[in-house]
Design an enzyme around this catalytic site. Structure first.
Site, PDB file in Angstrom:
ATOM      1  CG  ASP A 135      -2.158   1.396   0.794  1.00  0.00           C
ATOM      2  OD1 ASP A 135      -2.211   1.857   0.567  1.00  0.00           O
ATOM      3  OD2 ASP A 135      -3.359   0.353   0.935  1.00  0.00           O
ATOM      4  CB  THR A 139      -7.065   6.429   0.197  1.00  0.00           C
ATOM      5  OG1 THR A 139      -6.924   5.335  -0.467  1.00  0.00           O
ATOM      6  CG2 THR A 139      -7.376   8.068  -0.103  1.00  0.00           C
ATOM      7  CB  ALA A 198      -3.635  -0.321  -4.923  1.00  0.00           C
ATOM      8  CB  SER A 246     -16.349  -0.793  -9.674  1.00  0.00           C
ATOM      9  OG  SER A 246     -17.719   0.620  -9.695  1.00  0.00           O
ATOM     10  CE1 TYR A 266     -13.213   3.857  -9.467  1.00  0.00           C
ATOM     11  CE2 TYR A 266     -15.856   2.972  -9.668  1.00  0.00           C
ATOM     12  CZ  TYR A 266     -13.996   2.917  -8.643  1.00  0.00           C
ATOM     13  OH  TYR A 266     -14.110   1.658  -7.938  1.00  0.00           O
ATOM     14  CG  ASN A 289     -22.503   1.927  -3.867  1.00  0.00           C
ATOM     15  OD1 ASN A 289     -23.462   2.061  -5.020  1.00  0.00           O
ATOM     16  ND2 ASN A 289     -22.981   3.813  -3.735  1.00  0.00           N
ATOM     17  CB  VAL A 337     -24.291   7.143   0.402  1.00  0.00           C
ATOM     18  CG1 VAL A 337     -24.461   6.174   0.475  1.00  0.00           C
ATOM     19  CG2 VAL A 337     -25.142   8.344   1.606  1.00  0.00           C
ATOM     20  NE  ARG A 368     -25.349   5.684  -5.346  1.00  0.00           N
ATOM     21  CZ  ARG A 368     -26.354   5.574  -7.035  1.00  0.00           C
ATOM     22  NH1 ARG A 368     -27.460   5.876  -7.242  1.00  0.00           N
ATOM     23  NH2 ARG A 368     -25.493   6.833  -7.619  1.00  0.00           N
TER      24      ARG A 368
HETATM   25  N1  LIG Z   1     -16.247   1.000  -2.154  1.00  0.00           N
HETATM   26  C1  LIG Z   1     -16.720   0.633  -2.820  1.00  0.00           C
HETATM   27  O1  LIG Z   1     -18.203   0.759  -2.570  1.00  0.00           O
HETATM   28  C2  LIG Z   1     -16.595  -0.123  -3.908  1.00  0.00           C
HETATM   29  C3  LIG Z   1     -17.494  -0.186  -4.823  1.00  0.00           C
HETATM   30  C4  LIG Z   1     -16.822  -0.614  -6.014  1.00  0.00           C
HETATM   31  C5  LIG Z   1     -14.921  -0.974  -6.752  1.00  0.00           C
HETATM   32  N2  LIG Z   1     -14.287  -0.309  -5.345  1.00  0.00           N
HETATM   33  C6  LIG Z   1     -13.497  -1.228  -5.255  1.00  0.00           C
HETATM   34  O2  LIG Z   1     -12.718  -1.433  -3.942  1.00  0.00           O
HETATM   35  C7  LIG Z   1     -11.209  -1.289  -4.006  1.00  0.00           C
HETATM   36  C8  LIG Z   1     -10.708  -0.558  -2.336  1.00  0.00           C
HETATM   37  O3  LIG Z   1     -11.767   0.063  -2.700  1.00  0.00           O
HETATM   38  P1  LIG Z   1     -11.740   1.092  -0.799  1.00  0.00           P
HETATM   39  O4  LIG Z   1     -13.132   1.737  -1.169  1.00  0.00           O
HETATM   40  O5  LIG Z   1     -11.179   0.268  -0.020  1.00  0.00           O
HETATM   41  O6  LIG Z   1     -11.195   1.981  -1.121  1.00  0.00           O
HETATM   42  P2  LIG Z   1      -9.873   2.425   0.034  1.00  0.00           P
HETATM   43  O7  LIG Z   1      -9.415   3.761  -0.589  1.00  0.00           O
HETATM   44  O8  LIG Z   1      -9.965   2.764   1.307  1.00  0.00           O
HETATM   45  O9  LIG Z   1      -8.400   1.152  -0.896  1.00  0.00           O
HETATM   46  C9  LIG Z   1      -7.616   1.410  -1.569  1.00  0.00           C
HETATM   47  C10 LIG Z   1      -6.459   1.508  -0.419  1.00  0.00           C
HETATM   48  O10 LIG Z   1      -5.212   1.443  -2.022  1.00  0.00           O
HETATM   49  C11 LIG Z   1      -4.153   2.323  -1.707  1.00  0.00           C
HETATM   50  N3  LIG Z   1      -3.888   2.793  -2.669  1.00  0.00           N
HETATM   51  C12 LIG Z   1      -4.640   3.926  -3.077  1.00  0.00           C
HETATM   52  N4  LIG Z   1      -3.170   4.239  -4.727  1.00  0.00           N
HETATM   53  C13 LIG Z   1      -2.268   3.650  -4.464  1.00  0.00           C
HETATM   54  C14 LIG Z   1      -0.686   3.200  -5.071  1.00  0.00           C
HETATM   55  N5  LIG Z   1      -0.755   3.913  -6.653  1.00  0.00           N
HETATM   56  N6  LIG Z   1      -0.325   2.205  -4.522  1.00  0.00           N
HETATM   57  C15 LIG Z   1      -0.634   1.550  -3.688  1.00  0.00           C
HETATM   58  N7  LIG Z   1      -1.742   1.658  -3.045  1.00  0.00           N
HETATM   59  C16 LIG Z   1      -2.830   2.640  -3.530  1.00  0.00           C
HETATM   60  C17 LIG Z   1      -5.150   3.511  -0.637  1.00  0.00           C
HETATM   61  O11 LIG Z   1      -4.202   3.829   0.631  1.00  0.00           O
HETATM   62  C18 LIG Z   1      -5.602   2.288  -0.130  1.00  0.00           C
HETATM   63  O12 LIG Z   1      -4.940   1.111   0.664  1.00  0.00           O
HETATM   64  C19 LIG Z   1     -10.379  -0.077  -5.377  1.00  0.00           C
HETATM   65  O13 LIG Z   1      -9.995  -0.808  -6.188  1.00  0.00           O
HETATM   66  C20 LIG Z   1     -12.311  -0.017  -5.799  1.00  0.00           C
HETATM   67  O14 LIG Z   1     -11.628   0.978  -7.085  1.00  0.00           O
HETATM   68  C21 LIG Z   1     -15.548  -0.281  -4.038  1.00  0.00           C
END
Ligand SMILES: NC(=O)c1ccc[n+]([C@@H]2O[C@H](COP(=O)([O-])OP(=O)(O)OC[C@H]3O[C@@H](n4cnc5c(N)ncnc54)[C@H](O)[C@@H]3O)[C@@H](O)[C@H]2O)c1
Length: 309
Positions: A32, A36, A75, A118, A142, A171, A185, A209
């Site tokens: 990581d 975020t 990530a 997603s 995205y 979501n 949300v 959603r």
């Molecule tokens: N939360 C949702 O509702 C949702 C829905 C659909 C898809 N997703 C996908 O699930 C995955 C995780 O999302 P999340 O909700 O846990 O968000 P999050 O931001 O908590 O997790 C993303 C993680 O990736 C790390 N990261 C970002 N850029 C990076 C890089 N360049 N190198 C290394 N690490 C990096 C961040 O530090 C973070 O720990 C993502 O791929 C997101 O697109 C999430």
């Protein structure tokens, strides 16, 4: 013990996935860059965490040295709104970063890559619930970058014999979701309710959603490692509610008297979303078990404790 590399493993979904992997007897290793995510999210877990950025080409050698049996690739730049504002950054992390991971996976001959895609790949639905045969017409950068990575994975199967599982999440909500930046949300509402501040609703609140609890989603990520390969599945609860209904439910759970503040609709946001999950239940031998009421109670209680801390 099988080694599972979790990119983005210190994020919201990543930290729950690491927990689920440990419960099932895997050895997770996290990569990581903490953009975020945070070390705090996995501080309670016995897991190796390496600070590295998937957009840097050095990540390929690093992954090959780790030599994981599987990769769960989470990530990403995760915000639809941020991708609309800056599609170059979105492209850097979500395409270039993913291609580094795929290249490393092919060269390290990992058994499977599970990819966090997603509902955004579908764009605005032409029918509901949206199944995986639905047309793919992303309405945001995205959604487009997620779809592009899906295509690379399908191609990498035929070119490099790299097995994959694409999971299109609806979501996701639950404890540890970022409520300050571009969180979901539920986390934003939970944070606001905990602070006694009125939440914003974008649009008229009648957008729908399909909310899936993060623990159920993490279980699907882990089940995908050993289930059928080279498939694309929705991970969702298969049902949806409006944002107004969500607000009212959370108001009841928190015994609050707050009313929402309505703001104009945001560009790139999907209006209606329900993802069919019948195929997923069958292929992964999985089903969501946490009700919305229970999931919201757990989430709100997490934000209340965070506020006290
Ligand atoms: N939360 C949702 O509702 C949702 C829905 C659909 C898809 N997703 C996908 O699930 C995955 C995780 O999302 P999340 O909700 O846990 O968000 P999050 O931001 O908590 O997790 C993303 C993680 O990736 C790390 N990261 C970002 N850029 C990076 C890089 N360049 N190198 C290394 N690490 C990096 C961040 O530090 C973070 O720990 C993502 O791929 C997101 O697109 C999430």
């Amino acid at each position: 013990m099988k080694k599972v590399l979790v990119t983005g493993g210190s994020g919201f979904i990543g930290s729950h996935t690491v927990e689920a992997l440990l419960e099932k007897g895997y050895e997770p290793i996290v990569i990581d860059n903490f953009s975020t995510g945070s070390r705090q999210n996995i501080a309670h877990l016995p897991v190796q965490c390496i600070e590295a950025d998937v957009t840097q080409s050095e990540i390929i050698e690093l992954i090959k040295q780790i030599a994981p049996d599987y990769i769960i690739h989470l990530a990403a730049q995760v915000s639809v709104a941020a991708s609309v504002k800056d599609f170059l950054y979105d492209e850097q992390v979500n395409i270039k970063g993913s291609l580094h991971v795929i290249k490393a996976a092919a060269e390290a001959k990992v058994e499977k890559v599970v990819f966090a895609s997603s509902a955004a790949v579908y764009g605005d639905p032409v029918y509901l619930p949206v199944d995986t045969d639905h047309r793919l017409q992303p309405g945001s950068p995205y959604g487009l970058t997620k779809l592009t990575v899906e295509r690379y994975l399908e191609m990498s199967k035929s070119l490099y014999d790299l097995d994959y599982c694409i999971l299109r999440y609806s979501n996701v909500y639950g404890p540890r979701q970022d409520a300050l930046g571009e969180g979901g949300v539920v986390s934003i509402f939970s944070d606001k309710f905990a602070k006694g501040e009125a939440p914003f609703i974008f649009g008229d609140g009648e957008q729908t959603r399909d909310f899936i609890y993060v623990g159920d989603l993490a279980a699907a990520n882990v089940a995908a490692l050993t289930a059928q390969s080279n498939v694309c599945l929705n991970v969702s609860c298969g049902d949806s509610i409006t944002v107004n209904e969500l607000f009212q439910t959370m108001k009841r759970v928190t015994n609050s008297h707050l009313e929402p503040i309505y703001k104009s609709q945001r560009a790139g946001d999907i209006v209606h979303s329900t993802l069919a999950n019948e195929k997923t239940k069958q292929v992964l031998a999985w089903e969501p078990v946490v009700s919305l009421q229970e999931g919201l109670t757990r989430t709100i209680s997490y934000y209340e404790q965070e506020l006290k801390a």
